[in-house]
Design a protein around this motif. Structure first.
Motif, PDB file in Angstrom:
ATOM      1  N   TYR A   1       3.938   5.666  -5.563  1.00  0.00           N
ATOM      2  CA  TYR A   1       3.909   5.650  -7.032  1.00  0.00           C
ATOM      3  C   TYR A   1       2.990   6.735  -7.591  1.00  0.00           C
ATOM      4  O   TYR A   1       3.278   7.329  -8.635  1.00  0.00           O
ATOM      5  N   SER A   2       1.908   6.995  -6.901  1.00  0.00           N
ATOM      6  CA  SER A   2       0.953   8.005  -7.366  1.00  0.00           C
ATOM      7  C   SER A   2       1.273   9.398  -6.841  1.00  0.00           C
ATOM      8  O   SER A   2       0.630  10.369  -7.239  1.00  0.00           O
ATOM      9  N   ALA A   3       2.263   9.516  -5.947  1.00  0.00           N
ATOM     10  CA  ALA A   3       2.602  10.825  -5.365  1.00  0.00           C
ATOM     11  C   ALA A   3       3.618  11.542  -6.252  1.00  0.00           C
ATOM     12  O   ALA A   3       4.322  10.928  -7.051  1.00  0.00           O
ATOM     13  N   ARG A   4       3.683  12.853  -6.101  1.00  0.00           N
ATOM     14  CA  ARG A   4       4.662  13.669  -6.815  1.00  0.00           C
ATOM     15  C   ARG A   4       5.655  14.208  -5.790  1.00  0.00           C
ATOM     16  O   ARG A   4       5.282  14.938  -4.868  1.00  0.00           O
TER      17      ARG A   4
ATOM     18  N   SER B   1       0.835  -1.205   0.000  1.00  0.00           N
ATOM     19  CA  SER B   1       0.000   0.000   0.000  1.00  0.00           C
ATOM     20  C   SER B   1       0.868   1.252   0.000  1.00  0.00           C
ATOM     21  O   SER B   1       0.542   2.257  -0.640  1.00  0.00           O
TER      22      SER B   1
ATOM     23  N   THR C   1       7.754  17.175 -13.308  1.00  0.00           N
ATOM     24  CA  THR C   1       7.330  15.806 -13.633  1.00  0.00           C
ATOM     25  C   THR C   1       8.472  14.955 -14.191  1.00  0.00           C
ATOM     26  O   THR C   1       8.344  13.734 -14.232  1.00  0.00           O
TER      27      THR C   1
ATOM     28  N   ALA D   1       2.055   1.786  -3.535  1.00  0.00           N
ATOM     29  CA  ALA D   1       1.019   2.395  -4.365  1.00  0.00           C
ATOM     30  C   ALA D   1       0.886   3.885  -4.080  1.00  0.00           C
ATOM     31  O   ALA D   1       0.723   4.699  -4.999  1.00  0.00           O
ATOM     32  N   ALA D   2       0.987   4.255  -2.806  1.00  0.00           N
ATOM     33  CA  ALA D   2       0.885   5.675  -2.447  1.00  0.00           C
ATOM     34  C   ALA D   2       2.065   6.464  -2.989  1.00  0.00           C
ATOM     35  O   ALA D   2       1.907   7.580  -3.510  1.00  0.00           O
TER      36      ALA D   2
ATOM     37  N   SER E   1       8.949   3.732 -11.345  1.00  0.00           N
ATOM     38  CA  SER E   1       8.414   2.581 -12.066  1.00  0.00           C
ATOM     39  C   SER E   1       8.635   1.341 -11.217  1.00  0.00           C
ATOM     40  O   SER E   1       9.453   1.351 -10.283  1.00  0.00           O
TER      41      SER E   1
END
Length: 552
Positions: free
Chosen positions: A319-322, A313, A327, A316-317, A333
């Motif tokens: 991976y989706s965070a910036r 989890s 960018t 996943a957090a 990855s």
């Protein structure tokens, strides 16, 4: 080919201890002689990786297990997802051929043959195709147009069903990933101020929390350490070679080696062992030196790293965070298998990478134009052989074998050349990444040459100039000329059966194994003979698809 098939079937017959076969006959069976190479994963030598397939002792007993092995439910747990899908890919091709080629052979081909409105000098294969319809306004042309769309619909449906089955296996495979791979992210384009283990850990701890981040490591530049390790591996191979040779000596004589510093003769096994231990001390010292230098930002640290989290989890957090506002920084990855990571490629200087990428594209286009002339020369040579009256008795053999054989030999070098270009000029973080590039470029290379071979002709430059002046004529030119060269690629597909017959006996790994076994013994010889040429194996499927797709 039919004359060779019984011999190959005899060679690939599985080993058995059935009393019906005499001992002398069993000794002659290829798989019984070298099971560690030919039937390794169907024997107990594979251990937990043994494929649960029972091979009957009959001559053709291998056919049914081989055809059904790809349909084993949990095969991906044994040999991996990539290997499983590689086995299921031929099944998909066979299914497409069954749904598409069978109706065309039994319905379309007879109709084309009996219409007989084409030229009188057509060969037999051309009489079975659309070339035999001639230039008439026959309603059969409209039937063929409808058949094309039926083929498109069938192939799309079969591919869609295969994709659904793959997605199910993909999710199951991802859920079964072991730690730490399942809880790790690969991070690229790390800014210069964060290029150290401590800084990388700090920035991700600030993004999530300290409790969710387990460790962070950047890829290190270790050129000196790599040289020492390579030298140590060389000494280990020499020691193993000496050990094996000493065991083979019946009189107890030991292999000797002359020491470079003193000029004295010493026992080879002892000498190489001592040198290996000395080198191990240097390796540990160099490793500690690299770790001390890695504490500073930059230096041996690179712009690529791996961050391990405490749970999926958290992965996943993250991976989706910036991490930052840009960018193009901290590009994340999911990492490949640790055994497949190309750390040397990850150490490349990103500031100079754009220039090297440009050189890589230049090398690719040079290969395209070089093989353009080579392949057109092969097709022209094949056509010239068919016009020689002196070779009338062998015209059929030359038409079916000469041109396709040379073409297949030349194109067989392409995967190796492409792989060399990718690993030299591009950043290829892992082996699957290289194989993906090979698939895409090799497929399009074959597709372009297969589709436009009829248009290119013997003078590519003049043809390109003519098509540039009237690009709207390209579909018409292809439709007029493609039937005239389709026989060449039909012969090529048939000829490729020979390569698969050779692959079934694994002749190249066997020759390597026989050579290494004589020097290092069975165990080490087996390790050194594997794996097979990955550049060739990963692209064979793309070649078959391109050829088959163009001749339909």
């Amino acid at each position: 080919m039919l004359l060779i098939l019984p011999l190959v079937v005899r060679i690939i017959q599985p080993p058995d201890d059935d009393a019906r076969l005499p001992p002398r006959g069993r000794r002659r069976i290829f798989r019984h002689l070298f099971p560690e190479i030919v039937t390794f994963y169907t024997t107990n030598m594979a251990g937990k990786n043994r494929v649960p397939v029972s091979v009957p002792p009959s001559i053709f007993g291998w056919v049914k297990p081989t055809a059904s092995i790809s349909r084993l439910k949990d095969l991906w747990k044994i040999i991996g997802l990539d290997q499983t899908m590689a086995l299921q890919f031929p099944d998909l091709c066979l299914k497409i051929c069954l749904y598409v080629a069978a109706p065309m052979i039994f319905i379309t081909v007879p109709v084309n043959y009996f219409v007989d409105e084409g030229s009188d000098d057509l060969d037999f294969l051309s009489q079975l195709g659309t070339a035999n319809l001639g230039q008439s306004d026959s309603y059969l042309w409209w039937a063929h147009a409808g058949i094309v769309w039926i083929v498109v619909a069938i192939v799309c449906r079969l591919i869609s069903d295969a994709e659904v089955a793959f997605v199910e296996k993909r999710f199951a495979w991802m859920k079964a990933l072991p730690e730490p791979r399942a809880t790790t992210l690969m991070v690229e384009n790390i800014p210069a101020e964060y290029q150290s283990d401590a800084k990388l850990l700090e920035i991700f701890a600030e993004t999530l929390s300290e409790d969710e981040v387990k460790s962070a490591h950047t890829v290190k530049v270790v050129r000196t350490l790599k040289k020492l390790v390579a030298k140590s591996d060389g000494l280990a191979n020499k020691r193993k070679k000496a050990t094996f040779k000493n065991k083979q000596e019946e009189g107890g004589e030991r292999e000797l080696v002359m020491e470079t510093r003193t000029g004295e003769s010493r026992d080879a096994e002892t000498y190489f062992g001592e040198e290996e231990r000395k080198l191990d001390e240097q390796i540990q010292a160099e490793r500690q030196k690299v770790l001390r230098e890695a504490e500073r930002v930059g230096g041996v640290n690179t712009s690529t790293g791996f961050v391990t989290f405490r749970s999926q989890s958290s992965v996943a957090a993250a991976y989706s965070a910036r991490v930052t506002k840009r960018t193009d920084e901290f590009v994340m990855s999911f990492p490949p298998d640790p055994e497949h990571v190309h750390y040397d490629n990850l150490c490349k200087d990103p500031d100079r990478q754009e220039f090297y990428t440009f050189l890589g594209y230049g090398a690719i286009f040079f290969i395209f134009f070089f093989f353009l002339f080579v392949i057109t020369s092969i097709v022209t040579f094949s056509g010239w052989l068919q016009t020689l009256d002196e070779l009338a008795w062998a015209k059929g053999i030359l038409q079916a074998v000469a041109g396709p054989l040379v073409y297949q030999t030349v194109v067989g070098f392409l995967p190796t050349i492409f792989r060399l270009i990718f690993e030299t000029f591009w950043v290829c973080p892992s082996e699957p990444y290289v194989q993906g590039l090979l698939y895409r470029w090799y497929f399009w290379f074959l597709y372009v040459f297969v589709l436009f071979m009829s248009v290119i002709g013997s003078n590519p430059i003049l043809t390109a100039q003519a098509l540039a002046k009237a690009p709207e004529s390209i579909p018409t030119v292809i439709a007029d000329k493609l039937p005239n060269v389709s026989n060449f690629y039909v012969s090529l597909i048939i000829l490729q059966v020979s390569t698969h017959l050779l692959n079934m006996v694994r002749h190249v790994p066997l020759m390597k194994y026989l050579g290494f076994r004589a020097v290092y013994g069975k165990k080490d010889g087996k390790k050194m003979a594997e794996p097979e040429d990955q550049a060739w194996w990963r692209t064979t499927g793309s070649a078959l698809v391109a050829h088959a797709g163009s001749t339909q």
